[in-house]
Design a protein around this motif. Structure first.
Motif: not given
Length: 83
Positions: A45-51
């Motif tokens: 899944g996408v990591d919204p914090v670190r990209g």
């Protein structure tokens, strides 16, 4: 169902999808067992914090059904012991 299995599935049921690192305090064999039994699915899944991406877990319909069955069996045992 073991207490650790129940706790892990309940957390995923309540919180929704979660990073594997959020449930990593559980043992790798436990998480692998839940996945092999079809109770959870693992995906990138996408990591919204670190990209980028991170490995996520979600509870499956089989996992939800296992929770329902476990809860019903526990309720049945409690009712029988109260009588």
């Amino acid at each position: 169902m073991s207490p650790d299995e129940y706790k892990t599935l309940t957390l995923l049921e309540v919180t929704g999808d979660a990073p594997v690192t959020a449930v990593a305090r559980r043992s790798v064999p436990l998480l692998t067992s839940l996945q092999n039994r079809g109770f959870v699915t693992v995906y990138d899944g996408v990591d919204p914090v670190r990209g980028g991406t991170r490995v996520m877990m979600s509870i499956t319909e089989a996992g939800r059904a296992a929770l329902i069955e476990h809860r019903e069996s526990q309720a049945g045992g409690q009712i029988g012991s109260d009588a």
